[in-house]
Design a protein around this motif. Structure first.
Motif, PDB file in Angstrom:
ATOM      1  N   LYS A   1       6.887  15.585   3.138  1.00 26.82           N
ATOM      2  CA  LYS A   1       7.947  15.588   4.092  1.00 26.82           C
ATOM      3  C   LYS A   1       8.548  14.039   4.475  1.00 26.82           C
ATOM      4  N   ALA A   2       7.638  13.229   4.433  1.00 22.87           N
ATOM      5  CA  ALA A   2       7.672  11.914   4.490  1.00 22.87           C
ATOM      6  C   ALA A   2       8.428  11.272   3.185  1.00 22.87           C
ATOM      7  N   TYR A   3       8.184  11.735   1.997  1.00 22.64           N
ATOM      8  CA  TYR A   3       8.826  11.315   0.828  1.00 22.64           C
ATOM      9  C   TYR A   3      10.317  11.794   0.851  1.00 22.64           C
ATOM     10  N   ARG A   4      10.404  12.985   1.310  1.00 20.57           N
ATOM     11  CA  ARG A   4      11.885  13.700   1.366  1.00 20.57           C
ATOM     12  C   ARG A   4      12.811  12.802   2.464  1.00 20.57           C
ATOM     13  N   LYS A   5      12.351  12.441   3.207  1.00 21.39           N
ATOM     14  CA  LYS A   5      13.104  11.596   4.375  1.00 21.39           C
ATOM     15  C   LYS A   5      13.332  10.355   3.969  1.00 21.39           C
ATOM     16  N   LEU A   6      12.475   9.658   3.219  1.00 21.20           N
ATOM     17  CA  LEU A   6      12.807   8.246   2.864  1.00 21.20           C
ATOM     18  C   LEU A   6      13.678   8.184   1.450  1.00 21.20           C
TER      19      LEU A   6
ATOM     20  N   GLY B   1       4.340   8.162 -16.079  1.00 20.63           N
ATOM     21  CA  GLY B   1       4.976   9.548 -15.874  1.00 20.63           C
ATOM     22  C   GLY B   1       6.328   9.836 -16.483  1.00 20.63           C
ATOM     23  N   GLY B   2       6.769   8.905 -17.436  1.00 18.98           N
ATOM     24  CA  GLY B   2       8.121   9.321 -18.148  1.00 18.98           C
ATOM     25  C   GLY B   2       9.382   9.164 -16.963  1.00 18.98           C
ATOM     26  N   ALA B   3       9.175   7.966 -16.502  1.00 20.81           N
ATOM     27  CA  ALA B   3      10.131   7.990 -15.340  1.00 20.81           C
ATOM     28  C   ALA B   3      11.672   7.656 -15.847  1.00 20.81           C
ATOM     29  N   GLY B   4      12.658   8.265 -15.000  1.00 22.25           N
ATOM     30  CA  GLY B   4      13.889   8.190 -15.507  1.00 22.25           C
ATOM     31  C   GLY B   4      14.442   7.007 -14.646  1.00 22.25           C
ATOM     32  N   GLN B   5      15.802   6.749 -14.666  1.00 20.91           N
ATOM     33  CA  GLN B   5      16.443   5.567 -14.231  1.00 20.91           C
ATOM     34  C   GLN B   5      16.045   5.014 -12.943  1.00 20.91           C
ATOM     35  N   TYR B   6      15.694   5.916 -12.034  1.00 20.88           N
ATOM     36  CA  TYR B   6      15.229   5.346 -10.673  1.00 20.88           C
ATOM     37  C   TYR B   6      13.734   5.239 -10.388  1.00 20.88           C
ATOM     38  N   GLY B   7      12.920   5.568 -11.256  1.00 21.71           N
ATOM     39  CA  GLY B   7      11.513   5.384 -11.316  1.00 21.71           C
ATOM     40  C   GLY B   7      10.729   6.871 -11.283  1.00 21.71           C
ATOM     41  N   ALA B   8       9.522   6.621 -10.893  1.00 24.87           N
ATOM     42  CA  ALA B   8       8.693   7.766 -11.067  1.00 24.87           C
ATOM     43  C   ALA B   8       9.239   9.113 -10.014  1.00 24.87           C
ATOM     44  N   GLY B   9       9.041  10.351 -10.461  1.00 18.58           N
ATOM     45  CA  GLY B   9       9.396  11.328  -9.636  1.00 18.58           C
ATOM     46  C   GLY B   9      10.588  11.771  -9.377  1.00 18.58           C
TER      47      GLY B   9
ATOM     48  N   ASP C   1       0.787  -1.283   0.170  1.00 19.38           N
ATOM     49  CA  ASP C   1      -0.101  -0.092  -0.145  1.00 19.38           C
ATOM     50  C   ASP C   1       1.024   1.164   0.104  1.00 19.38           C
ATOM     51  N   TYR C   2       0.413   2.218  -0.945  1.00 20.90           N
ATOM     52  CA  TYR C   2       1.584   3.478  -0.943  1.00 20.90           C
ATOM     53  C   TYR C   2       1.474   4.256   0.228  1.00 20.90           C
ATOM     54  N   TYR C   3       0.350   4.411   1.100  1.00 22.37           N
ATOM     55  CA  TYR C   3       0.401   4.814   2.349  1.00 22.37           C
ATOM     56  C   TYR C   3       1.428   4.244   3.374  1.00 22.37           C
ATOM     57  N   GLU C   4       1.554   2.950   3.358  1.00 24.11           N
ATOM     58  CA  GLU C   4       2.357   2.058   4.267  1.00 24.11           C
ATOM     59  C   GLU C   4       4.048   2.369   3.551  1.00 24.11           C
ATOM     60  N   VAL C   5       4.002   2.355   2.502  1.00 26.75           N
ATOM     61  CA  VAL C   5       5.552   2.833   1.777  1.00 26.75           C
ATOM     62  C   VAL C   5       5.843   3.985   2.492  1.00 26.75           C
ATOM     63  N   LEU C   6       5.188   5.113   2.547  1.00 23.11           N
ATOM     64  CA  LEU C   6       5.589   6.318   2.866  1.00 23.11           C
ATOM     65  C   LEU C   6       5.551   6.730   4.394  1.00 23.11           C
TER      66      LEU C   6
ATOM     67  N   GLU D   1       7.279   5.966  -6.692  1.00 30.11           N
ATOM     68  CA  GLU D   1       6.311   5.648  -7.333  1.00 30.11           C
ATOM     69  C   GLU D   1       5.049   5.810  -6.303  1.00 30.11           C
ATOM     70  N   ALA D   2       5.194   5.626  -4.794  1.00 31.55           N
ATOM     71  CA  ALA D   2       4.214   5.856  -3.729  1.00 31.55           C
ATOM     72  C   ALA D   2       3.985   7.360  -4.018  1.00 31.55           C
ATOM     73  N   TYR D   3       4.902   8.129  -4.084  1.00 30.02           N
ATOM     74  CA  TYR D   3       4.913   9.840  -4.013  1.00 30.02           C
ATOM     75  C   TYR D   3       4.137  10.227  -4.955  1.00 30.02           C
ATOM     76  N   GLU D   4       4.714   9.748  -6.444  1.00 33.15           N
ATOM     77  CA  GLU D   4       3.999  10.147  -7.796  1.00 33.15           C
ATOM     78  C   GLU D   4       2.531   9.990  -7.478  1.00 33.15           C
ATOM     79  N   VAL D   5       1.841   8.923  -7.088  1.00 35.13           N
ATOM     80  CA  VAL D   5       0.580   8.760  -6.941  1.00 35.13           C
ATOM     81  C   VAL D   5      -0.184   9.377  -5.912  1.00 35.13           C
ATOM     82  N   LEU D   6       0.414   9.674  -4.767  1.00 32.77           N
ATOM     83  CA  LEU D   6      -0.391  10.253  -3.441  1.00 32.77           C
ATOM     84  C   LEU D   6      -0.045  11.761  -3.640  1.00 32.77           C
ATOM     85  N   SER D   7       1.006  12.330  -4.214  1.00 33.34           N
ATOM     86  CA  SER D   7       0.953  13.797  -4.614  1.00 33.34           C
ATOM     87  C   SER D   7       0.039  14.206  -5.793  1.00 33.34           C
ATOM     88  N   ASN D   8      -0.745  13.360  -6.240  1.00 29.59           N
ATOM     89  CA  ASN D   8      -1.449  13.786  -7.560  1.00 29.59           C
ATOM     90  C   ASN D   8      -2.671  13.418  -7.103  1.00 29.59           C
TER      91      ASN D   8
END
Length: 399
Positions: free
Chosen positions: A22-27, A81-89, A4-9, A51-58
């Motif tokens: 804030k949770a995304y920055r820290k992780l 989302g046109g992700a780069g080498q390390y995934g979305a966002g 679950d994306y909420y669990e991930v963050l 991936e979790a941040y891209e969904v929950l921030s939209n």
């Protein structure tokens, strides 16, 4: 299985955008590849966090995820989302690096008087006074809802009776006889206490929930005798939900604010309805298609016939062509399950099986013995189509 994306963050389902960021920055800082070279596990966590941040921030993606889980946002958020080498966002790392800049450039005026020049507390989201708390949020509730294949095929409205914690009617959820509370004298209404410690690097501030009021900022003196000052009691409510067509087992729907009420006026948690699929008497599900097994007598397979077969919305006459082979799959277009995101309906497949009686009266048995002598019903060696197994025919059908 994707988490679950909420669990991930590590945030609640009611978290606002600032909390999520804030949770995304820290992780992201913790698992960034530059900080964890040649660490495959950290890299996977980094992709998962992005991936979790891209969904929950939209707002739109978050709404679809809350309603339908991962099925509502596709198999991978990174694919959109046109992700780069390390995934979305990945492009959002200017936010992370700005946090480092704040840390090592004096904090841009963020530090407290005489405090650490590194500004650790603010760089990681700990700065600022919260003010009086709005109360403790109620917990989320999870319920499982069993659905028939017919309900899943077209969608359905359901009425659920939910046992949960509700606001006390005697005190209107305040926990107080008079409906009033007093400012906590320990934290002076902020809901938090701070402890300052000095080190060779400067001053560090540790912030924790107030032990007297539990982070609420206020305390109840004249406790309600009905709810013992909690502001909540066990009750039962009726909730109506609309289940969309095409859901699958373990898809879920989140109903905001329909969970347990929060103590002393706190916000309610969420109600999470998890879908289950009841076994069907006639049909097996294959994605958005359904499969029905039909037994047909040998003469009908040879000569052809019309037979009533059930579907998810009534019965219809199906033509069995003359010479139909056992294990043949006959397709009935549009009689399957509507797609979850719209755009079509699955089909029904009728798998034709030959009916072989276990016993026959003497007359019919003699007739079959005579018929067996006829070369017209003797299998031809090397007739590949007639010798194909059910698994090979099914493979041909779906490929």
């Amino acid at each position: 299985m994707k988490r679950d994306y909420y669990e991930v963050l590590g945030v609640s389902r009611s978290a606002d955008k600032d909390e999520i960021k804030k949770a995304y920055r820290k992780l992201a800082l913790k698992y960034h590849p530059d900080k964890n070279p040649d660490n495959a596990e950290a890299e996977e966590h980094f992709k998962e966090v992005n991936e979790a941040y891209e969904v929950l921030s939209n707002d739109d993606k978050r709404r679809r995820f809350d309603q339908f889980g991962h099925a509502g946002v596709g198999s991978s958020a990174a694919s959109e989302g046109g992700a780069g080498q390390y995934g979305a966002g990945y492009g959002d790392f200017s936010d992370i690096f700005s946090a480092f800049n704040d840390m090592f450039s004096g904090g841009g005026g963020r530090t407290r008087g005489g405090g650490s020049p590194f500004g650790f507390e603010d760089a990681f989201g700990g700065g600022g006074r919260r003010g009086r708390s709005a109360g403790i949020q109620g917990t989320d509730l999870k319920v499982r809802l069993k659905l028939t294949l017919e309900e899943i095929a077209k969608g359905v409205e359901k009425t659920l009776k939910i046992k949960k914690q509700v606001a006390c009617k005697e005190c209107n959820g305040t926990g107080s006889k008079s409906g009033k509370s007093e400012t906590c004298q320990t934290c002076h209404g902020t809901g938090e206490v701070r402890q300052v410690s000095k080190t060779m690097f400067g001053q560090f501030v540790n912030v924790a929930a107030c032990p007297t009021c539990g982070g609420e900022g206020h305390v109840v003196k004249d406790r309600c005798t009905s709810c013992y000052g909690e502001g909540i009691k066990q009750g039962e409510v009726t909730v109506k939900i609309t289940v969309p067509a095409g859901v699958q087992a373990d898809n879920y729907m989140t109903l905001r604010g329909q969970g347990n009420a929060g103590p002393r006026g706190g916000a309610s948690g969420d109600l999470i309805v998890i879908f289950e699929e009841k076994p069907h008497q006639h049909f097996k599900r294959n994605g958005y298609d359904v499969i029905y097994d039909l037994s047909v007598g040998f003469p009908d397979l040879v000569l052809g016939t019309k037979i009533d077969v059930p579907t998810l919305d009534g019965s219809l006459k199906l033509t069995i062509p003359a010479g139909t082979q056992p294990n043949t799959m006959l397709r009935i277009a549009g009689k399957g399950i509507s797609h979850l995101k719209g755009g079509g309906t699955g089909d029904q497949y009728v798998r034709v099986n030959v009916y072989v009686p276990k016993d026959l009266p003497g007359k019919e048995k003699e007739q079959l013995k005579e018929l067996r002598k006829s070369p017209a019903i003797t299998p031809v060696p090397g007739d590949y189509e007639n010798e194909k197994s059910i698994f090979e025919k099914a493979k041909d059908l779906f490929t």
